[in-house]
Design an enzyme around this catalytic site. Structure first.
Site, PDB file in Angstrom:
ATOM      1  N   SER A  86       0.833  -1.198   0.000  1.00 30.60           N
ATOM      2  CA  SER A  86       0.000   0.000   0.000  1.00 30.60           C
ATOM      3  C   SER A  86       0.870   1.251   0.000  1.00 30.60           C
ATOM      4  O   SER A  86       1.677   1.444  -0.906  1.00 30.60           O
ATOM      5  CB  SER A  86      -0.975  -0.044   1.182  1.00 30.60           C
ATOM      6  OG  SER A  86      -1.886   1.036   1.141  1.00 30.60           O
ATOM      7  N   HIS A 190      -8.215   1.354  -0.775  1.00 32.74           N
ATOM      8  CA  HIS A 190      -8.132   0.437  -1.925  1.00 32.74           C
ATOM      9  C   HIS A 190      -9.507  -0.081  -2.347  1.00 32.74           C
ATOM     10  O   HIS A 190      -9.655  -1.228  -2.737  1.00 32.74           O
ATOM     11  CB  HIS A 190      -7.166  -0.716  -1.623  1.00 32.74           C
ATOM     12  CG  HIS A 190      -5.803  -0.227  -1.234  1.00 32.74           C
ATOM     13  ND1 HIS A 190      -4.966   0.405  -2.126  1.00 32.74           N
ATOM     14  CD2 HIS A 190      -5.149  -0.228  -0.041  1.00 32.74           C
ATOM     15  CE1 HIS A 190      -3.856   0.762  -1.501  1.00 32.74           C
ATOM     16  NE2 HIS A 190      -3.954   0.403  -0.240  1.00 32.74           N
TER      17      HIS A 190
END
Length: 303
Positions: A86, A190
């Site tokens: 991430s 996300h």
């Protein structure tokens, strides 16, 4: 060969930067980055409480700064590949020379602010599913309207969605899942909930001039290595609203012949996944400067 990896949001803990600032030059570097991005990184990394550093706009630049500081302390040995989970992908972009340190911090500051703003629109969150069959779990999540936002491998998937959807999941686990753990993050990262942040990050990216990676850069999007700096930057923008496929990154580590994995500060999460998914691969997490000698020895052995 060894791979250098950087953790994502949720890895931070109160005071975790304190021992790192005792290293020569570390406090000065952090002060310069703080001035450049308008955020007191030393305060948040040494004095702030858990709630303060849970703030997306704070946590993300704090993690990137910690990753760059701890990697610099390792010395000049070059890894065979780099990757990040991430927001850790921005740290990895700095490792690979795609962005210089200040540009990486400026980008992650804008990323954190944009994602915090997007997260404020709807009350959302994330929960980790431990155990179970991935296909069964993904189908169950989709039935509940949740997104498998992180497919981490080693029997772990992270679900993201509204707090109401996550509450239903807590009472209705997929078959085979032994435990569901709410994560200390401030939104459904996300997922489509982060779409407003993509536009903001795309505008920020237009101001940057990325270089091509000097080291194999493994992308969260699909686990592939990316050789173009422009493509790395494009993927950094898009991944804000798309799932993290860390499972595919680890598959690529196998294909590349990785024999050791070192996770920069605040390490622990990715080494834990690697221990389960990459048997035979040596792992080490940088938690404090006391871990540096062992990490250097591991790098020398697997360089």
């Amino acid at each position: 060969m060894f791979v250098l990896v950087a953790p994502g949001q949720g890895a931070q803990t109160p005071g975790f930067l304190t021992p790192w600032l005792e290293l020569p030059g570390a406090a000065d570097r952090l002060a310069a980055w703080s001035e450049a991005i308008g955020l007191d990184l030393a305060h948040y990394g040494t004095q702030a409480d858990a709630d303060a550093i849970r703030d997306t706009a704070v946590a993300q630049p704090l993690l990137v700064a910690a990753g760059i500081l701890s990697a610099s302390a390792l010395g000049a040995t070059t890894p065979g590949a780099v990757a990040g989970h991430s927001v850790g992908e921005i740290t990895a972009a700095a490792f690979a020379g795609v962005l210089d340190d200040t540009a990486a911090l400026a980008l992650v500051r804008k990323r954190g602010l944009a994602m915090a703003e997007a997260a404020a629109i709807t009350e959302t969150g994330m929960s980790a599913l431990l155990g179970g069959d991935p296909e069964v779990s993904v189908a169950h999540l989709e039935k509940l309207g949740l997104t498998p936002a992180n497919v981490n491998g080693a029997g772990q998937i992270v679900a993201a969605g509204t707090l109401e959807q996550l509450a239903v999941l807590a009472e209705d686990k997929p078959e085979g899942v032994r435990k569901i753990v709410p994560l200390k993050v401030a939104g459904a990262f996300h997922t489509h909930h982060m779409s407003p942040a993509v536009d903001a990050l795309a505008k920020a990216a237009e101001e940057l001039t990325p270089a091509d990676p000097k080291i194999a850069y493994v992308s969260n999007k699909d686990g592939r290595t990316v050789g173009s700096g422009a493509e790395v930057l494009s993927r950094l923008v898009g991944q804000v609203a798309n799932p993290v496929r860390w499972d595919l990154c680890m598959e690529t580590f196998k294909e590349l012949g990785v024999t050791a994995l070192i996770e920069v500060c605040p390490g622990g999460t990715l080494t834990g996944l690697a221990k389960r998914a990459l048997p035979g691969v040596a792992t080490l997490a940088l938690k404090t400067p006391d871990d540096l000698d062992a990490a250097r020895a591991l790098m020398a052995e697997h360089a």
